[in-house]
Enzyme design. Structure first.
Site, PDB file in Angstrom:
ATOM      1  N   ASP A  18      38.439  43.136  41.711  1.00 14.61           N
ATOM      2  CA  ASP A  18      39.319  44.095  41.785  1.00 14.61           C
ATOM      3  C   ASP A  18      40.013  44.797  40.351  1.00 14.61           C
ATOM      4  O   ASP A  18      40.492  43.812  39.466  1.00 14.61           O
ATOM      5  CB  ASP A  18      40.569  43.755  42.460  1.00 14.61           C
ATOM      6  CG  ASP A  18      40.273  43.008  43.961  1.00 14.61           C
ATOM      7  OD1 ASP A  18      39.003  42.858  44.221  1.00 14.61           O
ATOM      8  OD2 ASP A  18      41.090  42.596  44.465  1.00 14.61           O
ATOM      9  N   SER A  69      45.182  39.658  42.955  1.00 15.84           N
ATOM     10  CA  SER A  69      45.496  41.133  42.454  1.00 15.84           C
ATOM     11  C   SER A  69      46.745  41.481  42.671  1.00 15.84           C
ATOM     12  O   SER A  69      47.677  41.224  43.237  1.00 15.84           O
ATOM     13  CB  SER A  69      44.395  41.904  43.514  1.00 15.84           C
ATOM     14  OG  SER A  69      43.235  41.592  43.104  1.00 15.84           O
TER      15      SER A  69
HETATM   16  C1  FRU Z   1      39.917  41.898  47.114  1.00 18.27           C
HETATM   17  C2  FRU Z   1      40.506  40.429  46.852  1.00 18.27           C
HETATM   18  C3  FRU Z   1      42.163  40.450  47.083  1.00 18.27           C
HETATM   19  C4  FRU Z   1      42.441  39.389  46.179  1.00 18.27           C
HETATM   20  C5  FRU Z   1      41.208  39.327  45.178  1.00 18.27           C
HETATM   21  C6  FRU Z   1      40.815  37.986  44.812  1.00 18.27           C
HETATM   22  O1  FRU Z   1      38.718  41.816  46.692  1.00 18.27           O
HETATM   23  O2  FRU Z   1      39.913  39.672  48.097  1.00 18.27           O
HETATM   24  O3  FRU Z   1      42.653  40.580  48.461  1.00 18.27           O
HETATM   25  O4  FRU Z   1      43.826  39.558  45.775  1.00 18.27           O
HETATM   26  O5  FRU Z   1      40.091  39.772  45.673  1.00 18.27           O
HETATM   27  O6  FRU Z   1      39.974  37.985  43.677  1.00 18.27           O
END
Ligand code: FRU
Length: 727
Positions: A301, A359
């Site tokens: 992300d 994230s």
């Molecule tokens: C989405 C996610 C988020 C999380 C992050 C972890 O791709 O699963 O919800 O914060 O990636 O890397």
């Protein structure tokens, strides 16, 4: 020799044979004293309490259990009898400690004190160990574990094996307890270094056993991560990752890992002033040329997207030490034009392996509502999910280069993640839109005057992960705005938001399709543009030292359509600066006879295609760009890019599209941006051809332009090193 050891030896014929084998092979193993190998028909003299251990040792894997391995002989202690929820205890008869080491095979759940094996002397627990697993996945493997018991030699002891834990990994596996002259299995190996160079290079072999590395300065743990560590001496390195030592410059550090007792793996780590393979950086065969990728490791992300004083900041979920997801850091890159990115040092480090930096987002706190500002620069504030604590705040007074944790963290504690910050001008409050799991899967809204104190306001159901919330003018009219709420899958609602509650106009819509996930828009954008970047999920680069890419920057607009206001996504204008003159192809107002290739003989590597085509009698219009098909199907009313398709109503029979071809993907924008598709595609280096063909009838090319693009990296790689030195 105690009587227990004797009885077990006689009872366990299999072990007697094994001992004989050892005796022939060498003197050392013959010295071992077996405490228990659990090969008998019952637990013998061990006392059994509760249900978890059954009436006798387990014959390997139990019903509903993952495959259990690593035990010796045919049986072991396995407290999964009746599943994870059963509890119980096994207690050995007394025995005398006669050797300096007590060794055993151990597996199961990591719940110290709850799923554990204990050594008791005079009724007191003097040693304890728990299994290795504390999260979903994991493995039912038993590994050697050794206790140094020199100080207890001559004393009477008992062992208890405890399962007092219900739920996930609520069981323990033990086998083959022996007294020995030597430790067995893994040992903590420590290598001391002085951080007198910029980087620590780490050899990685994909698929190698994951080792947990802890770096300490004195007692304090300063880094903690796992890595598929390669044996550099055996030449088995897939790529070199790096750890930036700048924040620890000059310090005396201890690098620790639990490894096979005589392992030399840590000797393979190298101190260096340059990045690994610095000369080849961005020149790797499959390195995308105008999509952001990290120099090393994995990304997912986009995070903390904020514009401040000439710089677009892109943070991102990042595993700097592996090709796959893990060790979530916030990587960091900046751009002055949304085209050329410069990777900077890590923005946020995870606190530990069990407390990662998931994230989140960032804002400029222009009015210093938080009081975090210390210097001349405006203070940047970010929110992220600390997986061990909850939603946390950090701030930077040096243009996003270094970040400090708010000492009141976490600011929101709940089941959820991915906080999205924004300023709500009407209520003069900060808003946090955050994914919540307390009541199904929702986006929860909190408000705050100062980014520190947060109040729950409301929630919107049926959304998953990574929310974003933006206010957009309709058709560019600032007096007429709507709010758009969307989450990781890109599906969005249009509606109203009063700073507390989101009220939708209708159901969910979608602009982006395909290999696209968890997008975010920049806050504080300089010209009011709403610029978005997503994670090009699945855009993989096997054999490269990096993996996954960001999609290009797009401008989002809200336009009125027959069915109400809808989002449109189009590449930002800045990308055109990469076009090289003259175009590979340029056609205006020309008939496209059925079956004729309008791009015959044209070749390109990084390609930018813009086209407007009147369909006429044609049933299909087909592009093939370096082996990837883009097909408009008139009967179905769909546009497809590779394996992904979306509905695309034509405007007066005209198909408009823009396609961007890089080394890892093709992105398509059709219908003026009403449909955007990201498709993973790795063309072979010599696959350079292109075609445009009408089928089932003739079409007409209103306009067609194909450009070769320059790389966005070449200009920045040198600059990148310069900036790194300055920091
Ligand atoms: C989405 C996610 C988020 C999380 C992050 C972890 O791709 O699963 O919800 O914060 O990636 O890397």
């Amino acid at each position: 020799m105690s009587s227990l050891v004797l009885t077990v030896r006689i009872a366990a014929l299999s072990f007697a044979i094994a001992v004989l084998g050892f005796a022939i092979a060498g003197a050392r193993a013959a010295d071992d004293l077996l405490v228990a190998d659990f090969e008998g028909e019952s637990y013998g003299k061990w006392k059994v309490e509760g249900k978890a251990f059954g009436a006798a040792p387990a014959k390997g894997t139990l019903p509903e259990q993952m495959h259990v391995e690593g035990y010796e002989g045919k049986q072991l202690v396995n407290s999964f009898v009746g599943g994870d929820d059963a509890t119980g205890r096994l207690t050995s008869p007394d025995f005398e400690i006669e050797r300096p080491w007590l060794c055993f095979l151990l597996g199961g759940g990591h719940h110290p004190g709850k799923t554990c094996i204990n050594l008791l002397i005079d009724g007191k627990t003097v040693r304890t160990a728990s299994g290795p697993n504390d999260r979903p996945g994991g493995s039912e493997r038993l590994d050697w574990h050794s206790w140094d018991v020199k100080e207890f030699v001559g004393k009477s002891a008992t062992i208890e094996i405890v399962d007092a834990q219900r739920g996930g990994w609520g069981h323990i596996n033990v086998d083959h307890i022996v007294q020995s002259e030597k430790r067995r299995g893994a040992a903590k190996i420590v290598r001391e270094i002085v951080a007198d160079k910029r980087y620590l290079h780490l050899p990685v072999k994909n698929g190698a056993v994951k080792r947990v590395i802890t770096i300490r300065e004195g007692e304090a743990m300063v880094r903690n991560f796992d890595i598929e560590l390669a044996d550099a001496n055996a030449g088995e390195v897939d790529f070199w990752a790096f750890l930036d030592l700048q924040p620890l410059a000059g310090k005396r550090l201890a690098i620790e890992a639990v490894l096979p007792a005589d392992s030399k793996l840590l000797d393979g780590l190298k101190l260096a002033d340059a990045l690994p393979s610095a000369d080849a950086m961005y020149a790797e065969a499959q390195r995308p040329q105008f999509h952001f990728t990290s120099r090393r490791g994995w990304l997912n992300d986009p995070n903390g997207m904020v514009y401040y004083d000439g710089e677009w900041h892109l943070f991102y979920q990042h595993n700097p030490y592996g090709w796959n997801w893990g060790n979530m850091h916030w990587g960091h890159a900046v751009s002055r034009d949304l085209v050329q990115w410069e990777e900077l040092p890590i923005g946020l480090y995870p606190r530990s392996l069990g407390d990662m930096a998931f994230s989140g987002s960032a804002v400029v706190d222009k009015d210093n509502t938080s009081g975090f500002k210390t210097g001349k620069e405006d203070v940047l504030v970010l929110a992220y999910t600390s997986t061990g604590r909850g939603e946390c705040i950090a701030y930077s007074n040096d243009r996003g280069r270094t970040w400090h944790e708010f000492d009141g963290n976490p600011v929101v504690k709940h089941k959820g993640r991915d906080p999205r910050l924004l300023w709500h001008a009407l209520t003069k409050r900060w808003v946090m839109a955050v994914y919540g799991e307390n009541q199904g899967q929702t986006i929860d809204f909190y408000s705050s005057p100062d980014l520190k104190q947060w109040k729950f306001e409301s929630r919107t159901p049926d959304f998953f992960e990574c929310p974003d919330l933006v206010e957009l003018p309709i058709d560019g009219d600032k007096g007429k705005t709507k709010w758009v709420l969307y989450a990781a899958d890109g599906k969005y609602l249009v509606g109203d938001f009063d700073g507390k509650k989101f009220i939708k106009d209708s159901g969910k819509h979608q602009v982006w399709h395909g290999d696209f996930y968890a997008a975010q828009t920049f806050t504080n954008s300089p010209d009011g543009r709403c610029v978005q970047i997503g994670w090009g999920r699945n855009v993989a680069f096997p054999g490269m030292p990096f993996n996954q890419q960001m999609t290009i920057s797009v401008q989002l607009t809200l336009r009125s359509t027959k069915v109400g206001p809808r989002m449109f996504a189009e590449p930002v204008a800045e990308l055109e600066s990469l076009r090289t003159a003259p175009p590979i192809a340029s056609v205006k107002n020309a008939d496209l006879a059925e079956g004729k290739n309008a791009l015959a003989g044209k070749q390109g590597e990084l390609v930018d295609v813009t086209a407007t085509i009147s369909l006429g009698d044609a049933k299909r219009v087909e592009f093939a760009l370096r082996g990837l098909d883009i097909v408009y199907d008139a009967a179905a009313g769909t546009i497809a890019c590779g394996k992904y398709a979306a509905l695309l109503p034509l405007d007066e029979g005209k198909l408009t599209l823009r396609a961007l071809v890089d080394r890892g993907s093709v992105e398509l924008f059709a219908g003026g941006g009403s449909v955007a598709i990201s498709a993973s595609h790795r063309p072979a280096a010599d696959e350079r051809g292109m075609s445009l063909v009408a089928k089932g009838g003739a079409a007409r090319i209103e306009s067609l332009e194909v450009y070769e693009l320059r790389s966005a990296w070449r200009a920045t790689s040198a600059q990148s090193n310069a900036t790194l030195k300055k920091n």
